[in-house]
Scaffold this active site. Structure first.
Site, PDB file in Angstrom:
ATOM      1  N   HIS A 170       0.868  -1.172   0.000  1.00 23.14           N
ATOM      2  CA  HIS A 170       0.000   0.000   0.000  1.00 23.14           C
ATOM      3  C   HIS A 170       0.912   1.231   0.000  1.00 23.14           C
ATOM      4  O   HIS A 170       2.006   1.199   0.556  1.00 23.14           O
ATOM      5  CB  HIS A 170      -0.819  -0.062   1.286  1.00 23.14           C
ATOM      6  CG  HIS A 170      -1.946   0.913   1.400  1.00 23.14           C
ATOM      7  ND1 HIS A 170      -1.750   2.230   1.711  1.00 23.14           N
ATOM      8  CD2 HIS A 170      -3.289   0.753   1.263  1.00 23.14           C
ATOM      9  CE1 HIS A 170      -2.923   2.839   1.775  1.00 23.14           C
ATOM     10  NE2 HIS A 170      -3.879   1.972   1.500  1.00 23.14           N
TER      11      HIS A 170
ATOM     12  N   ASP B 286       2.662  -4.700   8.116  1.00 25.53           N
ATOM     13  CA  ASP B 286       1.440  -3.904   8.006  1.00 25.53           C
ATOM     14  C   ASP B 286       0.260  -4.875   8.065  1.00 25.53           C
ATOM     15  O   ASP B 286      -0.004  -5.614   7.111  1.00 25.53           O
ATOM     16  CB  ASP B 286       1.502  -3.138   6.678  1.00 25.53           C
ATOM     17  CG  ASP B 286       0.163  -2.521   6.272  1.00 25.53           C
ATOM     18  OD1 ASP B 286      -0.826  -2.686   7.001  1.00 25.53           O
ATOM     19  OD2 ASP B 286       0.135  -1.887   5.207  1.00 25.53           O
TER      20      ASP B 286
ATOM     21  N   CYS C 274      -4.559   2.327  -3.911  1.00 28.71           N
ATOM     22  CA  CYS C 274      -3.381   2.832  -3.187  1.00 28.71           C
ATOM     23  C   CYS C 274      -2.192   1.890  -3.359  1.00 28.71           C
ATOM     24  O   CYS C 274      -1.363   1.754  -2.449  1.00 28.71           O
ATOM     25  CB  CYS C 274      -3.652   3.037  -1.698  1.00 28.71           C
ATOM     26  SG  CYS C 274      -4.914   4.256  -1.371  1.00 28.71           S
TER      27      CYS C 274
HETATM   28  C1  LIG Z   1      -6.083   0.182   4.560  1.00 28.11           C
HETATM   29  C2  LIG Z   1      -4.657  -0.188   4.473  1.00 28.11           C
HETATM   30  C3  LIG Z   1      -3.647   0.709   4.848  1.00 28.11           C
HETATM   31  C4  LIG Z   1      -3.934   2.102   5.312  1.00 28.11           C
HETATM   32  O1  LIG Z   1      -4.681   2.120   6.470  1.00 28.11           O
HETATM   33  P1  LIG Z   1      -5.252   3.517   7.042  1.00 28.11           P
HETATM   34  O2  LIG Z   1      -6.308   3.093   7.995  1.00 28.11           O
HETATM   35  O3  LIG Z   1      -5.782   4.275   5.860  1.00 28.11           O
HETATM   36  O4  LIG Z   1      -4.097   4.213   7.689  1.00 28.11           O
HETATM   37  C5  LIG Z   1      -2.346   0.282   4.759  1.00 28.11           C
HETATM   38  N1  LIG Z   1      -2.024  -0.949   4.329  1.00 28.11           N
HETATM   39  C6  LIG Z   1      -2.962  -1.844   3.961  1.00 28.11           C
HETATM   40  C7  LIG Z   1      -2.546  -3.195   3.498  1.00 28.11           C
HETATM   41  C8  LIG Z   1      -4.309  -1.487   4.012  1.00 28.11           C
HETATM   42  O5  LIG Z   1      -5.244  -2.365   3.637  1.00 28.11           O
END
Ligand SMILES: *Cc1c(COP(=O)(O)O)cnc(C)c1O
Length: 408
Positions: A125, A202, A366
Site C-alpha cells: 500500500h 502492516d 493505493c
Molecule cells: C487500509 C490499508 C492501509 C492504510 O490504512 P489507514 O487506515 O488508511 O491508515 C495500509 N495498508 C494496507 C494493506 C491497508 O489495507
C-alpha cells in the site's frame, strides 16, 4: 456452498447500514477492504461514551475522567490479548496504520546511514512505501524491492538473495489489500532477524481475517486500523517490541507524553505515553475494544472459514464471465477479488454496479506499483466480509454480466 455454523441472517441484523437502499436497490456492500461496516454494539459504545462519560483521560481526578481512563485502558488490554502481545505498554494507540508506519519510519531516521538497505515488498500500500522513501531520502539508505510473480506472490528466493548484513529494515504487508495475497510473514521475519534486520508488518488488511499471534511471530512492529475490523475510523495501533519502543525517539511532542518539562530540558513519559502526545481518540479506542469483542463473539476461525467459502464461490462464478481476468491468484489469499474484463475500463464497471446498489472499489487501491506490474490502469475490487451472503455474490456476478453486455 455449505453455510457454516455462522447465522448470517442474525449477524446482518447487527449492521443497521445493511438495511438501507442505494439508487433504489438494497445495498450490497463489497468494499470491505477499504473499510468495514460497524455493528450496533460498536455504535452503542460510541453513543454511550458521549452520553455518559465523555472526559479527558489520564489527567482529571474527577469521576468521569477516571471512568473514561479505565475504559480506554481496558480497551488497550483487549487489544493486547487479541493479538497476543507481551505487555500492554507495547500497544501504542495511533490514528491508524498510516500514522503507525510514519511513527516508525520517522523514528528510524537517526539509526540509518548511507550504505544501509531497506527492503519493501512489491505489493505494498502507498502508506507502506512513501514513508520509507522519505526515510531513505533523509538518511541516504537504499530502498530495495522484493519482487512478486504473476500470481501475486512474493518471490521468496529473491528475498533471501536480497538480505545481507546491510539490511536494516524489512517492510511487508501481512495481506495485500489489492490482491488478497497472504504473505509468508513468519519466513520473512525469521530470515530478516538472521541478518540483524528489524521487521514491520502492516496488518491493516489481515487483522479482520487472520488471528495474528504477535508473540509467536516475534515481529518487531505490527500495525492495525480499527476501521477495517468493524471499529470506527481514525484509530488503530502500533505494536512495537519494548526494546524498540524504548530506543525510538518520540514522534510528536505535546501533552501527555512528558515526565517533566522545563525550558532547558524535557524528560519523556514511560511507554506507551511517550508516543501518545495530546488528547487521543478516546471514544475511538474504547470502540475499537468493543469491535474486538464483537468479532470474537463470532470467532475468528468461523469468520475465516466462511469468508474462504464465499471467495471461492465468487471466484468460480466470476470466472464463468467471458474475458474476465482475476489479478491475485495466490494459493493463500483472503476474501479480495481484483478483476478486469477485456476491453472495459474498471471505472465503467464500478459505475454500473453502483447503479445496481453494489459497492465495489475501482482504481489502483493505493497500490500503483502493482498496477504498473500488470500494466493496467486499475482493477475492479470486490472484497467480502462475514456479513456478506452467497445471494450478494450472485447479484455481483449478474451485475458484472450486465455491465459487460452494456459496455461491449
Ligand atoms: C487500509 C490499508 C492501509 C492504510 O490504512 P489507514 O487506515 O488508511 O491508515 C495500509 N495498508 C494496507 C494493506 C491497508 O489495507
Amino acid at each position: 456452498m455449505t453455510q457454516t455454523s455462522m447465522d448470517i441472517i442474525t449477524i446482518r441484523k447487527d449492521f443497521p447500514i445493511l438495511e438501507r437502499e442505494v439508487n433504489g436497490q438494497p445495498l450490497v456492500y463489497l468494499d470491505n477492504a477499504a473499510t468495514s461496516q460497524t455493528p450496533r454494539q460498536v455504535i452503542n459504545t460510541i453513543v454511550d461514551y458521549y452520553e455518559r462519560y465523555n472526559a479527558n483521560i489520564h489527567r482529571g481526578v474527577h469521576s468521569l475522567s477516571q471512568e473514561a481512563t479505565d475504559a480506554y485502558e481496558i480497551a488497550r488490554k483487549k487489544i493486547q490479548e487479541h493479538f497476543n502481545i507481551g505487555h500492554s505498554h507495547e500497544v501504542i494507540f495511533t490514528s491508524g496504520t498510516t500514522h503507525s508506519i510514519n511513527l516508525v519510519a520517522t523514528g528510524f531516521t537517526s539509526f540509518l546511514k548511507k550504505g544501509d538497505e531497506v527492503l519493501v515488498s512489491a505489493m505494498e500500500h502507498h502508506s507502506n512505501i512513501v514513508p520509507w522513501q522519505m526515510l531513505c531520502e533523509r538518511t541516504g539508505a537504499t530502498l530495495k524491492v522484493i519482487p512478486m510473480n504473476l500470481e501475486g506472490e512474493l518471490v521468496m528466493e529473491e528475498y533471501h538473495q536480497l538480505l545481507s548484513e546491510k539490511t536494516k529494515l524489512v517492510f511487508c504487508n501481512h495481506v495485500s489489500n489489492a490482491l488478497g495475497t497472504i504473505n509468508p510473514i513468519q519466513e520473512i521475519i525469521d530470515a530478516a532477524h538472521k541478518v540483524g534486520a528489524a521487521v514491520l508488518i502492516d496488518g491493516a488488511q489481515a487483522a479482520a481475517h487472520i488471528q495474528a499471534d504477535l508473540k509467536a511471530l516475534d515481529v518487531d512492529f505490527y500495525t492495525v486500523s480499527a476501521h477495517k475490523m468493524c471499529g470506527p475510523t481514525g484509530v488503530g495501533i502500533l505494536y512495537g517490541k519494548e526494546e524498540w519502543l524504548k530506543k525510538l525517539p518520540p514522534y510528536q511532542g505535546g501533552g501527555e507524553m512528558i515526565a517533566e518539562v522545563t525550558f532547558e530540558k524535557t524528560t519523556y513519559a514511560d511507554l506507551p505515553h511517550k508516543f501518545e502526545a495530546g488528547t487521543p481518540n478516546i471514544c475511538g479506542g474504547i470502540a475499537f475494544g468493543a469491535a474486538l469483542d464483537y468479532i470474537n463473539s463470532i470467532g475468528m476461525n468461523a469468520i475465516a472459514q466462511y469468508e474462504d467459502e464465499l471467495v471461492q464461490y465468487a471466484t468460480e462464478q466470476l470466472l464463468t464471465i467471458e474475458g474476465l481476468r482475476i489479478y491475485g491468484t495466490a494459493k493463500r489469499k483472503t476474501s479480495v477479488i481484483s478483476f478486469n474484463i477485456d476491453g472495459i475500463h474498471p471505472y465503467d464497471i464500478g459505475t454500473i454496479l453502483d447503479k445496481l446498489g453494489i459497492a465495489v472499489r475501482t482504481g489502483h487501491h493505493c497500490a500503483q506499483p502493482i498496477m504498473d506490474f500488470y500494466q493496467i490502469p486499475g482493477t475492479v475490487r470486490a472484497s467480502f466480509s462475514f456479513y456478506n451472503t452467497k445471494e450478494e455474490v450472485d447479484k455481483l456476478v449478474e451485475g458484472v454480466k450486465r455491465a459487460r453486455n452494456m459496455l461491449l
